[in-house]
Design a protein around this motif. Structure first.
Motif, PDB file in Angstrom:
ATOM      1  N   THR A  10      33.516 -29.851   7.114  1.00  0.00           N
ATOM      2  CA  THR A  10      32.164 -30.314   6.837  1.00  0.00           C
ATOM      3  C   THR A  10      31.771 -31.381   7.846  1.00  0.00           C
ATOM      4  O   THR A  10      32.536 -32.317   8.093  1.00  0.00           O
ATOM      5  CB  THR A  10      32.085 -30.909   5.417  1.00  0.00           C
ATOM      6  N   ALA A  13      25.912 -35.874   7.690  1.00  0.00           N
ATOM      7  CA  ALA A  13      24.787 -36.388   8.469  1.00  0.00           C
ATOM      8  C   ALA A  13      25.186 -37.586   9.324  1.00  0.00           C
ATOM      9  O   ALA A  13      24.618 -37.802  10.397  1.00  0.00           O
ATOM     10  CB  ALA A  13      23.635 -36.766   7.540  1.00  0.00           C
ATOM     11  N   GLU A  17      28.044 -33.556  14.899  1.00  0.00           N
ATOM     12  CA  GLU A  17      28.545 -32.201  14.647  1.00  0.00           C
ATOM     13  C   GLU A  17      29.407 -31.677  15.798  1.00  0.00           C
ATOM     14  O   GLU A  17      30.382 -30.968  15.573  1.00  0.00           O
ATOM     15  CB  GLU A  17      27.389 -31.236  14.384  1.00  0.00           C
ATOM     16  N   VAL A  46      28.222 -21.373  11.153  1.00  0.00           N
ATOM     17  CA  VAL A  46      27.674 -22.672  10.766  1.00  0.00           C
ATOM     18  C   VAL A  46      26.620 -22.438   9.696  1.00  0.00           C
ATOM     19  O   VAL A  46      25.692 -21.650   9.881  1.00  0.00           O
ATOM     20  CB  VAL A  46      27.046 -23.407  11.974  1.00  0.00           C
ATOM     21  N   ASN A  48      23.951 -24.563   7.455  1.00  0.00           N
ATOM     22  CA  ASN A  48      23.301 -25.857   7.269  1.00  0.00           C
ATOM     23  C   ASN A  48      22.769 -25.931   5.842  1.00  0.00           C
ATOM     24  O   ASN A  48      22.011 -25.054   5.408  1.00  0.00           O
ATOM     25  CB  ASN A  48      22.165 -26.037   8.279  1.00  0.00           C
ATOM     26  N   GLU A  50      21.707 -28.837   2.415  1.00  0.00           N
ATOM     27  CA  GLU A  50      21.158 -30.148   2.115  1.00  0.00           C
ATOM     28  C   GLU A  50      22.014 -30.802   1.042  1.00  0.00           C
ATOM     29  O   GLU A  50      22.341 -30.176   0.036  1.00  0.00           O
ATOM     30  CB  GLU A  50      19.722 -29.981   1.607  1.00  0.00           C
ATOM     31  N   PRO A  56      21.265 -33.859   5.600  1.00  0.00           N
ATOM     32  CA  PRO A  56      21.725 -32.584   6.169  1.00  0.00           C
ATOM     33  C   PRO A  56      23.252 -32.547   6.293  1.00  0.00           C
ATOM     34  O   PRO A  56      23.879 -33.523   6.674  1.00  0.00           O
ATOM     35  CB  PRO A  56      21.066 -32.554   7.543  1.00  0.00           C
ATOM     36  N   SER A  58      26.400 -29.789   7.655  1.00  0.00           N
ATOM     37  CA  SER A  58      26.753 -28.530   8.301  1.00  0.00           C
ATOM     38  C   SER A  58      28.153 -28.139   7.867  1.00  0.00           C
ATOM     39  O   SER A  58      29.088 -28.936   7.947  1.00  0.00           O
ATOM     40  CB  SER A  58      26.716 -28.671   9.824  1.00  0.00           C
TER      41      SER A  58
END
Length: 151
Positions: A10, A13, A17, A46, A48, A50, A56, A58
């Motif tokens: 993971t 945010a 990344e 990947v 994405n 919330e 955010p 990923s």
């Protein structure tokens, strides 16, 4: 011996990344095509999403299915673990192998980014699941396979 390997990490945010991807690539670049893979882009998915507070996140994941690649993964991990981690893994092997013959490992993201293979107990880690293959299904035999690979 290994049916497939699932690798997941993971990127929150607050994290870069690309750095998380580099940590994941430590394992993938040393597995696919016997270490000759230079771009894992075709292997990594990947997603994405919330977070609870709208942040955010990923989710990066890959599955290793080819027998030579699964073997290369296990060899890379075992040969790059510290003696302390090998001993810890040996003592925890029965607890890490579930009834579905999945062997569970977690690796430190920061250590992986620095090029090191280090076991972690954190939930924010590179999560690896190895599906051990035995016919017929036999947990004892699966344990022997895990011991041979990592012990």
């Amino acid at each position: 011996m290994i049916h497939y390997i699932s690798v997941r990490v993971t990127a929150h945010a607050t994290e870069d990344e690309s750095r998380v991807r580099n940590a994941l690539d430590l394992f993938l670049l040393n597995s696919f095509d016997k270490g000759k893979c230079t771009d894992t882009g075709k292997y990594v998915e990947v997603l994405n999403v919330e977070g609870y507070h709208g942040n955010p996140i990923s989710l990066l994941s890959a599955t290793i299915k080819r027998k030579p690649d699964t073997r290369a993964f296990a060899t890379f991990v075992r040969s790059n673990m510290s003696p302390e981690d090998v001993e810890l893994l040996r003592s925890e092997m029965p607890d890490r192998l579930d009834e579905d013959q999945m062997f569970h490992l977690r690796f430190d993201k920061q250590a992986a980014y620095d090029g090191k293979v280090k076991l972690s107990s954190s939930s924010d880690a590179i999560i690896v699941k190895l599906k051990i293959e035995t016919y017929p299904k036999d947990r004892q035999q699966a344990g022997n396979i895990v011991e041979e690979l990592f012990g």
